[in-house]
Design a protein around this motif. Structure first.
Motif, PDB file in Angstrom:
ATOM      1  N   PRO A  61      20.678  76.322  20.909  1.00  9.75           N
ATOM      2  CA  PRO A  61      21.250  76.509  22.243  1.00  9.75           C
ATOM      3  C   PRO A  61      22.060  75.309  22.730  1.00  9.75           C
ATOM      4  CG  PRO A  61      18.914  77.071  22.252  1.00  9.75           C
ATOM      5  CD  PRO A  61      19.224  76.464  20.921  1.00  9.75           C
ATOM      6  N   SER A  62      21.567  74.122  22.473  1.00  7.36           N
ATOM      7  CA  SER A  62      22.294  72.927  22.895  1.00  7.36           C
ATOM      8  C   SER A  62      22.157  71.860  21.822  1.00  7.36           C
ATOM      9  CB  SER A  62      21.742  72.398  24.223  1.00  7.36           C
ATOM     10  OG  SER A  62      20.371  72.101  24.098  1.00  7.36           O
ATOM     11  N   PRO A  63      23.261  71.459  21.212  1.00  8.19           N
ATOM     12  CA  PRO A  63      23.210  70.439  20.165  1.00  8.19           C
ATOM     13  C   PRO A  63      22.601  69.137  20.703  1.00  8.19           C
ATOM     14  CG  PRO A  63      25.377  71.433  20.289  1.00  8.19           C
ATOM     15  CD  PRO A  63      24.605  71.928  21.468  1.00  8.19           C
ATOM     16  N   PRO A  64      21.808  68.457  19.893  1.00 14.41           N
ATOM     17  CA  PRO A  64      21.177  67.217  20.354  1.00 14.41           C
ATOM     18  C   PRO A  64      22.194  66.104  20.567  1.00 14.41           C
ATOM     19  CG  PRO A  64      20.807  67.517  18.015  1.00 14.41           C
ATOM     20  CD  PRO A  64      21.490  68.765  18.513  1.00 14.41           C
ATOM     21  N   LYS A  65      21.878  65.232  21.509  1.00 12.76           N
ATOM     22  CA  LYS A  65      22.749  64.099  21.782  1.00 12.76           C
ATOM     23  C   LYS A  65      22.428  62.907  20.886  1.00 12.76           C
ATOM     24  CE  LYS A  65      23.746  65.307  26.550  1.00 12.76           C
ATOM     25  NZ  LYS A  65      23.259  66.622  26.668  1.00 12.76           N
ATOM     26  N   THR A  66      21.232  62.939  20.282  1.00 15.23           N
ATOM     27  CA  THR A  66      20.846  61.872  19.362  1.00 15.23           C
ATOM     28  C   THR A  66      20.335  62.490  18.069  1.00 15.23           C
ATOM     29  OG1 THR A  66      18.551  61.793  20.123  1.00 15.23           O
ATOM     30  CG2 THR A  66      20.134  60.399  21.293  1.00 15.23           C
ATOM     31  N   SER A  67      20.358  61.699  17.024  1.00 15.12           N
ATOM     32  CA  SER A  67      19.906  62.218  15.734  1.00 15.12           C
ATOM     33  C   SER A  67      18.394  62.371  15.675  1.00 15.12           C
ATOM     34  CB  SER A  67      20.375  61.295  14.614  1.00 15.12           C
ATOM     35  OG  SER A  67      19.805  60.017  14.791  1.00 15.12           O
ATOM     36  N   SER A  68      17.675  61.728  16.562  1.00 13.90           N
ATOM     37  CA  SER A  68      16.211  61.816  16.541  1.00 13.90           C
ATOM     38  C   SER A  68      15.677  62.870  17.507  1.00 13.90           C
ATOM     39  CB  SER A  68      15.620  60.450  16.877  1.00 13.90           C
ATOM     40  OG  SER A  68      15.987  60.087  18.194  1.00 13.90           O
ATOM     41  N   ALA A  69      16.514  63.802  17.908  1.00 12.85           N
ATOM     42  CA  ALA A  69      16.088  64.824  18.860  1.00 12.85           C
ATOM     43  C   ALA A  69      15.068  65.776  18.253  1.00 12.85           C
ATOM     44  CB  ALA A  69      17.297  65.604  19.361  1.00 12.85           C
ATOM     45  N   THR A  70      15.109  65.957  16.950  1.00  8.58           N
ATOM     46  CA  THR A  70      14.157  66.818  16.273  1.00  8.58           C
ATOM     47  C   THR A  70      13.525  66.045  15.131  1.00  8.58           C
ATOM     48  OG1 THR A  70      15.440  68.766  16.787  1.00  8.58           O
ATOM     49  CG2 THR A  70      13.870  68.973  15.011  1.00  8.58           C
ATOM     50  N   TRP A  71      12.219  66.114  15.073  1.00 15.01           N
ATOM     51  CA  TRP A  71      11.478  65.444  14.014  1.00 15.01           C
ATOM     52  C   TRP A  71      10.819  66.484  13.133  1.00 15.01           C
ATOM     53  CZ3 TRP A  71       6.290  65.622  12.770  1.00 15.01           C
ATOM     54  CH2 TRP A  71       5.871  64.699  11.821  1.00 15.01           C
ATOM     55  N   LEU A  72      10.954  66.327  11.842  1.00 12.93           N
ATOM     56  CA  LEU A  72      10.282  67.207  10.885  1.00 12.93           C
ATOM     57  C   LEU A  72       9.508  66.344   9.889  1.00 12.93           C
ATOM     58  CD1 LEU A  72      13.071  69.813  10.105  1.00 12.93           C
ATOM     59  CD2 LEU A  72      10.930  70.235  11.306  1.00 12.93           C
ATOM     60  N   GLU A  83       4.185  79.650   4.642  1.00 12.49           N
ATOM     61  CA  GLU A  83       4.497  80.367   5.879  1.00 12.49           C
ATOM     62  C   GLU A  83       4.538  79.425   7.079  1.00 12.49           C
ATOM     63  OE1 GLU A  83       1.424  83.308   5.986  1.00 12.49           O
ATOM     64  OE2 GLU A  83       2.569  84.729   4.777  1.00 12.49           O
ATOM     65  N   HIS A  84       3.549  78.545   7.198  1.00 12.83           N
ATOM     66  CA  HIS A  84       3.509  77.616   8.327  1.00 12.83           C
ATOM     67  C   HIS A  84       4.658  76.610   8.263  1.00 12.83           C
ATOM     68  CE1 HIS A  84      -0.151  79.182   9.962  1.00 12.83           C
ATOM     69  NE2 HIS A  84      -0.844  78.917   8.870  1.00 12.83           N
ATOM     70  N   THR A  85       5.033  76.202   7.061  1.00 14.80           N
ATOM     71  CA  THR A  85       6.146  75.264   6.910  1.00 14.80           C
ATOM     72  C   THR A  85       7.455  75.924   7.326  1.00 14.80           C
ATOM     73  OG1 THR A  85       4.976  74.174   5.093  1.00 14.80           O
ATOM     74  CG2 THR A  85       7.331  73.720   5.310  1.00 14.80           C
ATOM     75  N   LEU A  86       7.673  77.149   6.887  1.00 13.18           N
ATOM     76  CA  LEU A  86       8.885  77.869   7.291  1.00 13.18           C
ATOM     77  C   LEU A  86       8.929  78.084   8.800  1.00 13.18           C
ATOM     78  CD1 LEU A  86       9.187  80.485   4.424  1.00 13.18           C
ATOM     79  CD2 LEU A  86      10.903  78.794   5.069  1.00 13.18           C
ATOM     80  N   THR A  87       7.809  78.416   9.381  1.00 16.23           N
ATOM     81  CA  THR A  87       7.750  78.605  10.834  1.00 16.23           C
ATOM     82  C   THR A  87       8.095  77.309  11.557  1.00 16.23           C
ATOM     83  OG1 THR A  87       6.071  80.317  10.588  1.00 16.23           O
ATOM     84  CG2 THR A  87       6.285  79.314  12.756  1.00 16.23           C
ATOM     85  N   LEU A  88       7.559  76.202  11.073  1.00 18.29           N
ATOM     86  CA  LEU A  88       7.838  74.891  11.676  1.00 18.29           C
ATOM     87  C   LEU A  88       9.327  74.573  11.627  1.00 18.29           C
ATOM     88  CD1 LEU A  88       6.810  72.075  12.723  1.00 18.29           C
ATOM     89  CD2 LEU A  88       6.698  71.422  10.321  1.00 18.29           C
ATOM     90  N   ILE A  89       9.948  74.778  10.480  1.00 15.17           N
ATOM     91  CA  ILE A  89      11.377  74.472  10.324  1.00 15.17           C
ATOM     92  C   ILE A  89      12.228  75.394  11.195  1.00 15.17           C
ATOM     93  CG2 ILE A  89      13.307  74.530   8.691  1.00 15.17           C
ATOM     94  CD1 ILE A  89      11.286  73.607   6.547  1.00 15.17           C
ATOM     95  N   ARG A  90      11.907  76.665  11.195  1.00 16.03           N
ATOM     96  CA  ARG A  90      12.692  77.623  11.986  1.00 16.03           C
ATOM     97  C   ARG A  90      12.533  77.378  13.481  1.00 16.03           C
ATOM     98  NH1 ARG A  90      11.201  82.502   7.897  1.00 16.03           N
ATOM     99  NH2 ARG A  90      12.821  82.006   6.366  1.00 16.03           N
ATOM    100  N   LYS A  91      11.345  76.979  13.893  1.00 14.37           N
ATOM    101  CA  LYS A  91      11.124  76.663  15.301  1.00 14.37           C
ATOM    102  C   LYS A  91      11.961  75.455  15.722  1.00 14.37           C
ATOM    103  CE  LYS A  91       7.304  75.941  18.505  1.00 14.37           C
ATOM    104  NZ  LYS A  91       5.849  75.780  18.640  1.00 14.37           N
ATOM    105  N   ALA A  92      11.987  74.431  14.883  1.00 17.10           N
ATOM    106  CA  ALA A  92      12.793  73.241  15.177  1.00 17.10           C
ATOM    107  C   ALA A  92      14.274  73.594  15.185  1.00 17.10           C
ATOM    108  CB  ALA A  92      12.506  72.147  14.152  1.00 17.10           C
ATOM    109  N   ASP A  93      14.687  74.440  14.243  1.00 25.91           N
ATOM    110  CA  ASP A  93      16.088  74.860  14.161  1.00 25.91           C
ATOM    111  C   ASP A  93      16.505  75.663  15.387  1.00 25.91           C
ATOM    112  OD1 ASP A  93      18.580  75.028  12.807  1.00 25.91           O
ATOM    113  OD2 ASP A  93      18.081  77.091  12.231  1.00 25.91           O
TER     114      ASP A  93
END
Length: 88
Positions: free
Chosen positions: A45-56, A30-40
């Motif tokens: 709303p706004s696509p990242p300008k760099t590939s490192s904008a989101t870390w998982l 449950e916590h893993t799914l929440t983490l991924i969905r939160k990052a997603d």
């Protein structure tokens, strides 16, 4: 309750590790799914300008999947969470 709420909002990785440590697979999933969905949701709303904008924590996500696969006696609800995580 405030501590748990704070951890749920800011430190999912810690909750996932604690869940794995005490073999609470459903909570880890449950916590893993929440983490991924939160990052997603942050990316939509706004696509990242760099590939490192989101870390998982991919290694931790893999550990959760391995731990879930090691249990053959998972309830239907936990099996559903496992399938959701595999498709995320």
């Amino acid at each position: 309750m405030l501590l748990l709420s704070n951890l749920q909002h800011h430190h999912h990785e810690y909750l996932i590790r604690i869940s794995l440590k005490f073999d609470v697979i459903e909570s880890a999933l449950e916590h893993t799914l929440t983490l991924i969905r939160k990052a997603d949701s942050k990316l939509r709303p706004s696509p990242p300008k760099t590939s490192s904008a989101t870390w998982l924590p991919y290694t931790l996500i893999d550990q959760v999947l391995v731990a879930a696969a090691a249990h053959e006696d998972l309830s239907p609800q936990v099996q559903t969470l496992k399938r959701e995580l595999q498709t995320e």
